[in-house]
Design a protein around this motif. Structure first.
Motif, PDB file in Angstrom:
ATOM      1  N   THR A  85      48.107  57.100  85.318  1.00 35.67           N
ATOM      2  CA  THR A  85      47.184  57.816  84.438  1.00 35.67           C
ATOM      3  C   THR A  85      47.689  59.219  84.133  1.00 35.67           C
ATOM      4  N   LEU A  86      48.258  59.871  85.131  1.00 35.60           N
ATOM      5  CA  LEU A  86      48.749  61.239  84.945  1.00 35.60           C
ATOM      6  C   LEU A  86      50.140  61.292  84.330  1.00 35.60           C
ATOM      7  N   HIS A  87      50.840  60.173  84.331  1.00 37.98           N
ATOM      8  CA  HIS A  87      52.199  60.135  83.771  1.00 37.98           C
ATOM      9  C   HIS A  87      52.185  60.551  82.304  1.00 37.98           C
ATOM     10  N   GLY A  88      52.938  61.572  81.989  1.00 36.67           N
ATOM     11  CA  GLY A  88      53.039  62.037  80.607  1.00 36.67           C
ATOM     12  C   GLY A  88      51.860  62.872  80.144  1.00 36.67           C
ATOM     13  N   ALA A  89      50.920  63.161  81.030  1.00 35.94           N
ATOM     14  CA  ALA A  89      49.744  63.966  80.669  1.00 35.94           C
ATOM     15  C   ALA A  89      50.020  65.411  81.082  1.00 35.94           C
ATOM     16  N   ALA A  90      50.643  66.151  80.197  1.00 39.16           N
ATOM     17  CA  ALA A  90      51.048  67.525  80.517  1.00 39.16           C
ATOM     18  C   ALA A  90      49.868  68.386  80.949  1.00 39.16           C
ATOM     19  N   ALA A  91      48.709  68.178  80.352  1.00 39.65           N
ATOM     20  CA  ALA A  91      47.529  68.972  80.689  1.00 39.65           C
ATOM     21  C   ALA A  91      46.800  68.424  81.911  1.00 39.65           C
ATOM     22  N   GLY A  92      47.267  67.325  82.454  1.00 39.40           N
ATOM     23  CA  GLY A  92      46.599  66.720  83.588  1.00 39.40           C
ATOM     24  C   GLY A  92      45.310  66.050  83.177  1.00 39.40           C
ATOM     25  N   ALA A  93      44.414  65.903  84.142  1.00 37.71           N
ATOM     26  CA  ALA A  93      43.132  65.239  83.900  1.00 37.71           C
ATOM     27  C   ALA A  93      42.117  65.766  84.900  1.00 37.71           C
ATOM     28  N   THR A  94      40.852  65.576  84.593  1.00 37.72           N
ATOM     29  CA  THR A  94      39.799  65.950  85.536  1.00 37.72           C
ATOM     30  C   THR A  94      39.583  64.790  86.509  1.00 37.72           C
ATOM     31  N   GLN A 125      40.385  75.436  85.853  1.00 34.47           N
ATOM     32  CA  GLN A 125      40.320  75.899  84.465  1.00 34.47           C
ATOM     33  C   GLN A 125      38.841  76.062  84.139  1.00 34.47           C
ATOM     34  N   GLY A 126      38.359  77.296  84.283  1.00 34.95           N
ATOM     35  CA  GLY A 126      36.939  77.524  84.083  1.00 34.95           C
ATOM     36  C   GLY A 126      36.152  76.796  85.139  1.00 34.95           C
ATOM     37  N   ARG A 127      35.237  75.939  84.700  1.00 31.82           N
ATOM     38  CA  ARG A 127      34.403  75.182  85.635  1.00 31.82           C
ATOM     39  C   ARG A 127      35.050  73.875  86.080  1.00 31.82           C
ATOM     40  N   GLN A 128      36.148  73.524  85.466  1.00 28.57           N
ATOM     41  CA  GLN A 128      36.789  72.247  85.774  1.00 28.57           C
ATOM     42  C   GLN A 128      38.026  72.433  86.641  1.00 28.57           C
ATOM     43  N   THR A 129      38.298  71.411  87.419  1.00 27.48           N
ATOM     44  CA  THR A 129      39.547  71.331  88.157  1.00 27.48           C
ATOM     45  C   THR A 129      40.401  70.282  87.477  1.00 27.48           C
TER      46      THR A 129
END
Length: 139
Positions: free
Chosen positions: A46-55, A88-92
Motif C-alpha cells: 500500500t505504501l509502495h510508491g506513495a511519496a506522501a505516505g498514508a494515514t 502533519q497537523g492533526r494527522q499522522t
C-alpha cells in the motif's frame, strides 16, 4: 438431469473469497519463506510508491484491518525499521523508510510476476475481471 449447484458454489461472495484464497496461496507461501507476514506485505504494498505516505485510517481500509490492529502492526514495523511516522497537523502520516522501500520494491516485483503468471492463464478475461472488481469495490 443436471443438479443445480449448491448455494456456495454459485454465490458471488463465496466465489470471490475462494478465488482470492486460491490466487494468493502461492504468493503467501513465498512471503512466509522470506519471513514476511501477509499483513506486513499489505502495508508495504500500500505504501509502495506513495511519496506522501498514508494515514493509519487509509492503511486500515486498504489492508482490511481495524485501526487498533493496524496501529499495533505499524508499531512493530516501525521498530523493525520499515516505516516512519510524521505528524502533519492533526494527522499522522506513515511512510516507508529506505529499508522498507527496498523490501517493498523486491516484494512488488515478485507480486507482479506472480500476477502476470496468474493472469496469463486468463488473458482474455483479465481486463474485464479487474474492471468488474474495481466497480464492486467502489460501490
Amino acid at each position: 438431469m443436471t443438479t443445480p449447484p449448491r448455494f456456495v458454489e454459485d454465490y458471488l461472495l463465496a466465489l470471490l473469497a475462494q478465488a482470492s484464497h486460491a490466487a494468493s496461496a502461492d504468493f503467501h507461501a513465498r512471503l512466509k519463506a522470506r519471513g514476511v507476514a501477509v499483513p506486513v506485505w499489505r502495508v508495504l504494498a500500500t505504501l509502495h510508491g506513495a511519496a506522501a505516505g498514508a494515514t493509519v485510517g487509509q492503511l486500515g481500509k486498504t489492508c482490511l484491518m481495524q485501526q487498533p490492529t493496524m496501529s499495533k502492526l505499524l508499531d512493530r514495523m516501525a521498530a523493525d525499521g520499515l516505516l516512519a511516522r510524521t505528524r502533519q497537523g492533526r494527522q499522522t502520516r506513515i511512510a516507508l523508510t529506505s529499508t522498507g522501500a527496498a523490501l517493498a520494491d523486491s516484494l512488488v516485483a515478485e507480486a507482479r510476476a506472480h500476477e502476470a503468471a496468474l493472469l496469463a492463464r486468463h488473458a482474455e478475461a483479465a481486463p474485464a475481471l479487474k474492471a468488474l472488481l474495481r466497480a464492486i469495490i467502489s460501490g
